[in-house]
Motif scaffolding. Structure first.
Motif, PDB file in Angstrom:
ATOM      1  N   VAL A  59      -0.398   5.190  -8.503  1.00  0.00           N
ATOM      2  CA  VAL A  59       0.638   3.828  -9.106  1.00  0.00           C
ATOM      3  C   VAL A  59       1.304   3.517  -6.768  1.00  0.00           C
ATOM      4  O   VAL A  59       1.485   4.034  -6.112  1.00  0.00           O
ATOM      5  N   VAL A  60       0.419   2.304  -6.309  1.00  0.00           N
ATOM      6  CA  VAL A  60       0.247   2.341  -5.207  1.00  0.00           C
ATOM      7  C   VAL A  60       0.828   0.507  -5.368  1.00  0.00           C
ATOM      8  O   VAL A  60       0.757  -0.195  -6.680  1.00  0.00           O
TER       9      VAL A  60
ATOM     10  N   VAL B 249      -5.637  -1.365 -13.420  1.00  0.00           N
ATOM     11  CA  VAL B 249      -4.488  -2.291 -14.334  1.00  0.00           C
ATOM     12  C   VAL B 249      -3.470  -2.630 -13.028  1.00  0.00           C
ATOM     13  O   VAL B 249      -3.351  -1.783 -12.211  1.00  0.00           O
ATOM     14  N   THR B 250      -2.644  -4.139 -13.264  1.00  0.00           N
ATOM     15  CA  THR B 250      -1.768  -4.254 -12.392  1.00  0.00           C
ATOM     16  C   THR B 250      -0.657  -4.958 -12.959  1.00  0.00           C
ATOM     17  O   THR B 250      -0.637  -5.158 -14.435  1.00  0.00           O
ATOM     18  N   LEU B 251       0.338  -3.738 -12.706  1.00  0.00           N
ATOM     19  CA  LEU B 251       1.605  -4.625 -13.903  1.00  0.00           C
ATOM     20  C   LEU B 251       2.695  -5.505 -13.291  1.00  0.00           C
ATOM     21  O   LEU B 251       2.691  -5.672 -11.401  1.00  0.00           O
ATOM     22  N   LYS B 252       3.067  -6.224 -12.971  1.00  0.00           N
ATOM     23  CA  LYS B 252       3.413  -6.935 -12.821  1.00  0.00           C
ATOM     24  C   LYS B 252       5.117  -7.414 -13.159  1.00  0.00           C
ATOM     25  O   LYS B 252       5.235  -6.342 -13.422  1.00  0.00           O
ATOM     26  N   ALA B 253       6.255  -8.165 -11.932  1.00  0.00           N
ATOM     27  CA  ALA B 253       7.623  -8.050 -12.544  1.00  0.00           C
ATOM     28  C   ALA B 253       7.779  -8.432 -14.188  1.00  0.00           C
ATOM     29  O   ALA B 253       6.908  -8.718 -14.666  1.00  0.00           O
TER      30      ALA B 253
ATOM     31  N   GLN C 154      -0.392  -1.652  -8.912  1.00  0.00           N
ATOM     32  CA  GLN C 154      -1.481  -1.720  -8.697  1.00  0.00           C
ATOM     33  C   GLN C 154      -1.571   0.330  -9.084  1.00  0.00           C
ATOM     34  O   GLN C 154      -1.153   1.191  -8.517  1.00  0.00           O
ATOM     35  N   VAL C 155      -2.336   0.342 -10.965  1.00  0.00           N
ATOM     36  CA  VAL C 155      -2.619   2.010 -11.404  1.00  0.00           C
ATOM     37  C   VAL C 155      -4.048   2.182 -11.097  1.00  0.00           C
ATOM     38  O   VAL C 155      -5.018   1.449 -11.369  1.00  0.00           O
ATOM     39  N   LEU C 156      -4.251   3.129 -10.347  1.00  0.00           N
ATOM     40  CA  LEU C 156      -5.598   3.141  -9.344  1.00  0.00           C
ATOM     41  C   LEU C 156      -6.177   5.047 -10.225  1.00  0.00           C
ATOM     42  O   LEU C 156      -5.343   5.370 -10.686  1.00  0.00           O
TER      43      LEU C 156
ATOM     44  N   ASN D  82       0.991  -1.082   0.173  1.00  0.00           N
ATOM     45  CA  ASN D  82       0.137  -0.128  -0.548  1.00  0.00           C
ATOM     46  C   ASN D  82       1.222   1.488  -0.002  1.00  0.00           C
ATOM     47  O   ASN D  82       0.109   2.652   0.094  1.00  0.00           O
ATOM     48  N   ASP D  83       2.154   1.223  -0.622  1.00  0.00           N
ATOM     49  CA  ASP D  83       2.829   2.300  -0.184  1.00  0.00           C
ATOM     50  C   ASP D  83       2.976   3.234  -1.736  1.00  0.00           C
ATOM     51  O   ASP D  83       2.242   2.097  -2.786  1.00  0.00           O
ATOM     52  N   TYR D  84       2.423   4.182  -1.640  1.00  0.00           N
ATOM     53  CA  TYR D  84       2.416   5.099  -2.715  1.00  0.00           C
ATOM     54  C   TYR D  84       3.725   4.923  -3.634  1.00  0.00           C
ATOM     55  O   TYR D  84       4.841   5.781  -2.910  1.00  0.00           O
ATOM     56  N   VAL D  85       3.851   4.451  -5.278  1.00  0.00           N
ATOM     57  CA  VAL D  85       5.014   4.160  -5.403  1.00  0.00           C
ATOM     58  C   VAL D  85       4.845   6.292  -6.201  1.00  0.00           C
ATOM     59  O   VAL D  85       5.981   6.273  -6.374  1.00  0.00           O
TER      60      VAL D  85
END
Length: 595
Positions: free
Chosen positions: A498-499, A472-476, A460-462, A438-441
């Protein structure tokens, strides 16, 4: 029959033609790749035999060269027959390497293991055979067999391995056979190897089989230290081997002391006094027990009676105190080196906690800081990877960065087509950062100064009206924020939140680092500017998942100046620029110049 032979030859010719076509296609692809990327080297193909030179089949239908010889081993699988070489044939065809790299060759480390085993046989068993009555005429031939097997290992090490070891001279790795041999013959290692193989065994014919005549075999200690160095270099947890080796040093000192105690008891006479060994039970175990109590200075030993016993006991006490203190100090160094990283981690965490308590940081923030420390340490084994890489040369840092990050960065659309060396320089500027759940990138509307590459975890892009819907959810392996590196004129603001979803390890490339790199690559800089403009134009009007218009812009675009007002300003300029409109026109020009 003639027709079948002609059809077989035509089939062979057609297969050869197909093979030539395939080779030409592969060569064309390599030439294309070389034209696109100048770093790729072209491999020259060996000349292919002409189809006309194909062997003519025998009247029976099979080629003469295809008949299996008696020495070939065949393996039938499905409808095919494969030939393989037997283990005896492989052994006969094996060629020993002309030169051996002592730093990286695992075969040499394995050979050093056998040499060290032979050396340990001599170091441990010679004192036992000299002091204890374990060597008898009935088993003498077994002892001699193992002795001369160890001598053979020593001799092979001198003749085969040591004369083939590569060495560095003037910065060059010397692999010439004659030079390697001369280097070994001039070294101190050769002198000690010859000394440890002195043929004192010939005195057996005069004084009998005395194990002390084999004492020079213990002088091959240089092989033991070399084996330790090579083995520690290939082990992932070398400190475990260091602990075992230090323990072996202690056990060997007790072993030698037990042998000396039995010799002293035999010299005085077994059971002659209360101090000497009385000859009951297992002689080695009883003497080893006495040696442990003496060297560790436990006490509870019988008092020596004679002068010889008193002197022997005093020497044992002095030696025990010295040896035991050395062993404890060495064990402390080994354990300290093994736990140095953990100690550094604990000291950093304790200092941080002390700082937060002094300034009365809220407990929730303190818990997140502690969680970051624990996760970063357990996931990376260190708090900052750059501290380790700083010690390496620039070329090695680049090699590590290429192996770790090149496949990810090369797939970023923004950097495709750029100079490869520019990408290599960029890899060395990447910085690893760990984000907690839950940290904000990055947050919507803030100025973007970094690009992010996901090494492990997910983000995750909110978005949406409330700013909390997962778009959308971004992975490795995913990349985001790359447009902000080259955007200008207010186009480098973040367009979404982005979280981190769980723990996330990200690589960060800062904008100032990229600008420093692009100074040396003007062509790549032009290409990146063009790509950034296209991406900015395509992302000016964001859309939602259904294709409709997205969220409204934070700042609405400035309305254009009305045409009638522009015409009035132009007429005022032609008339001399006096009046309120003239002053306004002059003010607009000044603002435009400042902008």
């Amino acid at each position: 029959r003639v027709g079948s032979a002609s059809s077989l030859s035509s089939a062979i010719i057609s297969s050869r033609l197909q093979e030539l076509v395939r080779l030409f296609k592969e060569r064309t692809e390599r030439v294309k790749e070389k034209l696109i990327d100048s770093d790729v080297t072209s491999d020259e193909e060996s000349p292919v035999a002409s189809p006309a030179a194909a062997p003519v089949p025998a009247p029976g239908g099979a080629l003469e060269g295809d008949k299996p010889s008696w020495g070939d081993h065949c393996c039938e699988m499905l409808c095919c027959t494969f030939k393989y070489q037997s283990w005896l044939g492989r052994l006969k065809s094996y060629q020993f390497p002309r030169s051996i790299d002592p730093l990286t060759n695992l075969m040499y480390v394995l050979w050093l293991f056998f040499v060290v085993m032979a050396w340990n046989w001599n170091c441990w068993l010679i004192p036992v055979r000299w002091a204890f009555p374990y060597q008898t005429p009935g088993n003498i031939h077994y002892w001699l067999l193992v002795d001369y097997l160890c001598d053979l290992i020593y001799l092979l090490d001198i003749l085969i391995f040591q004369t083939r070891l590569q060495f560095v001279q003037g910065g060059d790795i010397i692999t010439d056979k004659k030079a390697m041999k001369e280097n070994y013959l001039r070294s101190q290692r050769f002198k000690m190897d010859v000394l440890c193989l002195l043929p004192l065994d010939f005195f057996y014919f005069k004084v009998g089989v005395n194990p002390l005549l084999r004492f020079p075999r213990c002088l091959k200690y240089l092989a033991f230290f070399e084996f330790n160095s090579r083995l520690e270099a290939i082990l992932t947890k070398a400190y475990i081997y260091r602990v075992i080796r230090t323990t072996a040093y202690l056990l060997y000192s007790l072993h030698v002391n037990s042998c000396l105690y039995y010799w002293a008891s035999a010299y005085q006479g077994l059971g002659s006094t209360t101090w000497v060994y009385d000859g009951e039970g297992n002689s080695y175990i009883r003497c080893y027990y006495w040696a442990v109590k003496t060297l560790i200075t436990i006490g509870g030993l019988p008092d020596p009676k004679t002068l010889f016993e008193i002197v022997f006991q005093l020497l044992n006490y002095f030696t025990g105190v010295f040896a035991f203190s050395v062993m404890i100090g060495q064990m402390r160094d080994v354990v300290g080196a093994a736990t140095a990283g953990q100690t550094y981690y604990r000291s950093c965490m304790d200092s941080t906690i002390k700082y937060m308590n002094f300034y009365k940081i809220p407990r929730t923030v303190q818990n997140r800081v502690k969680t970051w420390y624990e996760y970063t340490w357990h996931s990376q084994g260190m708090l900052d990877e750059s501290e380790l890489l700083v010690q390496l040369p620039d070329k090695m840092r680049l090699d590590i960065a290429i192996d770790v990050n090149y496949n990810i960065v090369s797939k970023v659309p923004l950097f495709q087509g750029c100079d490869r060396q520019m990408i290599f320089d960029m890899l060395k500027r990447l910085r690893s950062v760990v984000y907690l759940p839950n940290d904000y990138v990055c947050k919507k509307g803030e100025i973007g100064r970094e690009m992010y590459i996901i090494q492990a975890g997910q983000v995750q892009v909110l978005g949406g009206p409330d700013g909390k819907s997962v778009l959308v959810t971004l992975k490795a392996g995913s990349v985001f924020g790359e447009i902000s590196l080259l955007a200008a004129g207010g186009g480098n603001r973040r367009t979404a939140n982005v979280v981190a979803h769980g723990f996330a390890n990200l690589f960060i490339l800062e904008k100032k680092d990229l600008n420093e790199i692009l100074v040396h690559y003007p062509e790549s800089q032009k290409l990146l500017r063009k790509k950034a403009k296209k991406m900015l134009k395509s992302n000016t009007k964001p859309r939602d998942d259904k294709g409709g218009p997205g969220e409204p812009l934070v700042l609405a675009p400035k309305a254009e100046t009305p045409k009638l007002f522009r015409a009035a300003l132009a007429a005022t300029g032609r008339m001399g620029g006096k009046g309120p409109l003239g002053r306004l026109r002059w003010r607009l020009k000044e603002l435009k110049a400042m902008q």
